[in-house]
Design an enzyme around this catalytic site. Structure first.
Site, PDB file in Angstrom:
ATOM      1  N   ARG A  22     -12.906  -8.222  -3.763  1.00  0.00           N
ATOM      2  CA  ARG A  22     -12.458  -8.096  -2.374  1.00  0.00           C
ATOM      3  C   ARG A  22     -12.190  -6.631  -2.048  1.00  0.00           C
ATOM      4  O   ARG A  22     -11.600  -5.893  -2.831  1.00  0.00           O
ATOM      5  CB  ARG A  22     -11.186  -8.921  -2.169  1.00  0.00           C
ATOM      6  CG  ARG A  22     -10.574  -8.830  -0.774  1.00  0.00           C
ATOM      7  CD  ARG A  22      -9.390  -7.888  -0.743  1.00  0.00           C
ATOM      8  NE  ARG A  22      -8.625  -7.983   0.513  1.00  0.00           N
ATOM      9  CZ  ARG A  22      -7.586  -7.213   0.823  1.00  0.00           C
ATOM     10  NH1 ARG A  22      -7.190  -6.270  -0.026  1.00  0.00           N
ATOM     11  NH2 ARG A  22      -6.946  -7.362   1.961  1.00  0.00           N
ATOM     12  N   ILE A  23     -12.628  -6.195  -0.881  1.00  0.00           N
ATOM     13  CA  ILE A  23     -12.366  -4.846  -0.395  1.00  0.00           C
ATOM     14  C   ILE A  23     -11.454  -4.951   0.817  1.00  0.00           C
ATOM     15  O   ILE A  23     -11.754  -5.703   1.748  1.00  0.00           O
ATOM     16  CB  ILE A  23     -13.671  -4.118  -0.028  1.00  0.00           C
ATOM     17  CG1 ILE A  23     -14.547  -3.962  -1.279  1.00  0.00           C
ATOM     18  CG2 ILE A  23     -13.378  -2.748   0.592  1.00  0.00           C
ATOM     19  CD1 ILE A  23     -15.927  -3.428  -0.994  1.00  0.00           C
ATOM     20  N   GLY A  24     -10.367  -4.232   0.812  1.00  0.00           N
ATOM     21  CA  GLY A  24      -9.394  -4.326   1.890  1.00  0.00           C
ATOM     22  C   GLY A  24      -9.552  -3.236   2.935  1.00  0.00           C
ATOM     23  O   GLY A  24     -10.588  -2.569   3.031  1.00  0.00           O
ATOM     24  N   ASP A  25      -8.503  -3.048   3.691  1.00  0.00           N
ATOM     25  CA  ASP A  25      -8.542  -2.070   4.783  1.00  0.00           C
ATOM     26  C   ASP A  25      -8.330  -0.648   4.310  1.00  0.00           C
ATOM     27  O   ASP A  25      -8.742   0.306   4.975  1.00  0.00           O
ATOM     28  CB  ASP A  25      -7.469  -2.409   5.819  1.00  0.00           C
ATOM     29  CG  ASP A  25      -6.060  -2.298   5.237  1.00  0.00           C
ATOM     30  OD1 ASP A  25      -5.769  -3.025   4.275  1.00  0.00           O
ATOM     31  OD2 ASP A  25      -5.263  -1.472   5.719  1.00  0.00           O
ATOM     32  N   THR A  36       0.874  -1.166   0.000  1.00  0.00           N
ATOM     33  CA  THR A  36       0.000   0.000   0.000  1.00  0.00           C
ATOM     34  C   THR A  36       0.905   1.207   0.000  1.00  0.00           C
ATOM     35  O   THR A  36       2.036   1.121   0.468  1.00  0.00           O
ATOM     36  CB  THR A  36      -0.880  -0.002   1.273  1.00  0.00           C
ATOM     37  OG1 THR A  36      -1.592  -1.232   1.361  1.00  0.00           O
ATOM     38  CG2 THR A  36      -1.872   1.134   1.270  1.00  0.00           C
ATOM     39  N   THR A  52      -0.113  -0.318   6.147  1.00  0.00           N
ATOM     40  CA  THR A  52       0.209  -1.211   5.031  1.00  0.00           C
ATOM     41  C   THR A  52       0.472  -2.600   5.583  1.00  0.00           C
ATOM     42  O   THR A  52       1.082  -2.746   6.647  1.00  0.00           O
ATOM     43  CB  THR A  52       1.436  -0.705   4.247  1.00  0.00           C
ATOM     44  OG1 THR A  52       1.761  -1.656   3.222  1.00  0.00           O
ATOM     45  CG2 THR A  52       2.645  -0.510   5.145  1.00  0.00           C
ATOM     46  N   GLY A  53       0.004  -3.611   4.863  1.00  0.00           N
ATOM     47  CA  GLY A  53       0.198  -4.979   5.332  1.00  0.00           C
ATOM     48  C   GLY A  53      -0.990  -5.851   4.997  1.00  0.00           C
ATOM     49  O   GLY A  53      -1.725  -5.607   4.035  1.00  0.00           O
ATOM     50  N   ASN A  54      -1.203  -6.880   5.796  1.00  0.00           N
ATOM     51  CA  ASN A  54      -2.307  -7.810   5.581  1.00  0.00           C
ATOM     52  C   ASN A  54      -3.605  -7.149   6.028  1.00  0.00           C
ATOM     53  O   ASN A  54      -3.892  -7.013   7.210  1.00  0.00           O
ATOM     54  CB  ASN A  54      -2.063  -9.100   6.365  1.00  0.00           C
ATOM     55  CG  ASN A  54      -3.035 -10.191   5.961  1.00  0.00           C
ATOM     56  OD1 ASN A  54      -4.196  -9.930   5.694  1.00  0.00           O
ATOM     57  ND2 ASN A  54      -2.544 -11.421   5.917  1.00  0.00           N
TER      58      ASN A  54
END
Length: 601
Positions: A495-498, A467, A518-520
């Site tokens: 898929r929608i992420g954070d 990110t 940024t990350g999982n």
């Protein structure tokens, strides 16, 4: 304000210090000890209620340079009104030591050459002008080249030249240990120094003393000669140094900067509801993704390309801040550059979905009013962060925080934002990662890092996460955060992420900080990571450094890989992460961009 002479001292029932408990700046127990004294400072300053704007805070606690820095931030007072005892006591001990040496040489010359150096006989320590400078700790040093007596350089005196100057510096620095060994405590010397400094303030004596003060040129708090009067620090003198001494000063600067970056704080909000003082500077911090970034598999030439891209992103945002622009303008510009770069997982450099598509998302938040906008499932918007920014500022206002898919792109078309075909986003590197990821998918998509069923030769993780984000503080003290991403390689389509979820991947509020993650993303969503950093500051009184580090460590404990960049309104920066590397950097008014990739940078 004297909490105790040193942060490493445990008090015996009789009030004396244990052997070996005087700690200088790089003692092994320093992190816990600074944290303890920081909490004491925080408690004391909070208990003061409304602080008179004319008050003067004198810090007499070690490590004095770091605690003086923290006290100024906590109190919100001008820097000239917050200072520490610094190397005043060490410099006094040095002058006494040198006056004794001068008495010896005077007696010698009177015996063998009565006409020589008689003016030095029985020289008082007050006639010796010499200073211990820099950090009050391991890297402090004696400014021998500027030491004088009666206007005569000390190093012009043969006997002084013959002395072991390194040994003298060692003796002065270790004097406290010797006194504690003999007397059990160092209270008397400290008490005399405090009394002298208080007298100087109360009587407006304007004496020059080596104190822990903020030195603008160096960007740190350390010991320099300063004029002390009834209004606090009235002027600072930088002592002329030779090349060797200048190198020692820089060592002190580096040591203090390293520690202050780990132990930061933010100013307490005013108790009367008024606006907090505005910062005298402006700041920006960015990240370009986190993950399996290994030095051994990363050619130096390629590293420099990434570092230069980070520098350019920082400069793009910082030019706006320098010219008086807003934090919102700055973070959009910084992130927009990274979206246009093929190096980062956003815009041009985005990863592919499992279906071989590009799906982008972004968000932006204004810390001055908690307004935010976010967009997701974008296929043709060149710069998602500009869409989020347009949603935030357009007139009439958009009635929703979050738009996705076709409706988001319809809004972008209506606002005449730039559209591109999917082919624009293609890069050979990302397509290769897409194919490799299909062949060797991670065994657990939520585990820390990427675990493969069999060994896969690779330059970089074929299932990368990444990110880009930016946080900025402008001249008005307003904070803004922007974050943009292509998501995780081979994520499900849809898929929608954070990143577009306010509080998970993006947060900004002036009272605490701005944070970009940024990350999982699944972990960032479930643990509301960015909001959690601000909450720890608000409710636990933690500094931005402490809060961010604790949250990222919490992710590690549940096997969530990631990192954050955060900055409070006074420019204190945090950039913790729990993976091998994170593209990151920061910039402020008096420095070039500082950029990093690996954990040991």
């Amino acid at each position: 304000m004297e909490m105790n002479h040193t942060v490493s001292r445990e008090t015996r029932p009789n009030g004396k210090e244990k052997k070996g408990e005087v700690a200088l700046t790089h003692a092994p127990r320093l992190p816990q000890l600074i944290s303890r004294n920081h909490k004491i400072l925080n408690s004391v300053i909070k208990s003061l209620g409304d602080i008179n704007p004319n008050v003067i805070l004198l810090l007499v606690a070690n490590p004095v340079d770091i605690l003086t820095h923290i006290a100024q931030k906590l109190s919100g007072l001008p820097r000239k009104q917050v200072f520490g005892s610094g190397t005043f006591l060490d410099s006094s001990r040095l002058r006494l030591h040198l006056s004794k040496e001068l008495k010896r040489v005077s007696l010698y010359y009177l015996t063998f050459s009565p006409s020589s150096l008689q003016f030095l006989l029985q020289v008082s320590e007050t006639a010796v002008h010499s200073y211990v400078l820099g950090e009050h700790g391991d890297s402090q040093f004696i400014a021998w080249s500027s030491a004088r007596v009666a206007g005569k350089p000390l190093l012009d005196i043969p006997h002084i030249q013959s002395l072991n100057r390194d040994e003298i510096a060692k003796q002065i620095a270790g004097k406290a240990y010797e006194i504690i060994k003999l007397k059990g405590a160092t209270y008397f010397g400290i008490g005399a120094c405090v009394a002298s400094l208080c007298e100087c303030i109360l009587l407006n004596q304007r004496h020059v003393r080596p104190l822990s003060v903020w030195v603008e040129r160096l960007g740190v708090t350390l010991s320099m000669p300063a004029v002390l009067g009834s209004k606090g620090i009235e002027e600072i003198f930088e002592v002329p140094l030779n090349e060797e001494e200048e190198a020692k000063l820089q060592k002190s600067v580096n040591a203090l900067r390293e520690i202050c970056e780990q132990y930061q704080t933010y100013p307490r909000p005013p108790t009367d509801g008024s606006t907090m003082a505005r910062p005298s500077r402006f700041y920006s911090v960015i990240h370009g993704g986190v993950g399996t970034i290994l030095r051994t598999n990363f050619p130096r030439e390629e590293q420099e390309q990434y570092l230069e891209a980070l520098r350019t992103s920082l400069r793009d945002g910082f030019r706006i801040l320098e010219s008086g622009g807003t934090a919102i303008d700055a973070v959009e510009a910084a992130v927009r550059y990274m979206e246009d770069s093929p190096f980062f997982n956003a815009g041009k450099g985005a990863v592919y979905t499992i279906g071989g598509n590009i799906e982008l998302e972004a968000s932006i938040m204004d810390g001055s009013n908690h307004r935010a906008s976010a967009c997701t499932l974008l296929h043709h918007i060149r710069n998602p962060i500009t869409l989020a920014r347009t949603m935030l500022t357009t007139k009439p206002p958009v009635p929703h925080v979050f738009l996705g898919g076709a409706q988001a792109e319809a809004f972008a078309r209506d606002k005449e934002l730039e559209f591109v075909e999917q082919g624009y986003f293609y890069t050979e590197k990302r397509w290769k990662q897409h194919i490799e990821g299909l062949e060797y998918p991670p065994s657990n998509s939520e585990s820390k890092g990427t675990v493969y069923g069999k060994s896969v030769p690779r330059d970089h993780d074929p299932n990368p996460m990444g990110t880009v984000g930016a946080v900025a503080v402008d001249r008005e003290g307003n904070i803004a955060t922007a974050t943009s991403t292509g998501g995780r390689n081979n994520k499900w389509d849809g898929r929608i992420g954070d990143t577009p979820l306010i509080g998970s991947g993006t947060w900004a509020e002036n009272a605490t900080c701005g944070v970009s993650g940024t990350g999982n993303g699944e972990f960032f969503i479930r643990y509301a990571v960015c909001h959690d950093v601000a909450s720890r500051m608000r409710y636990l009184g933690e500094s931005v450094q402490e809060a961010a580090a604790t949250v990222v460590e919490g992710l590690r404990k549940v096997e969530g890989e990631g990192g954050v960049v955060a900055v409070d309104r006074y420019g204190e920066v945090a950039m913790p992460f729990n993976s091998p590397g994170m593209y990151r950097g920061y910039i402020r008014a008096d420095m070039e961009p500082q950029v990093f990739i690996f954990g040991d940078d």
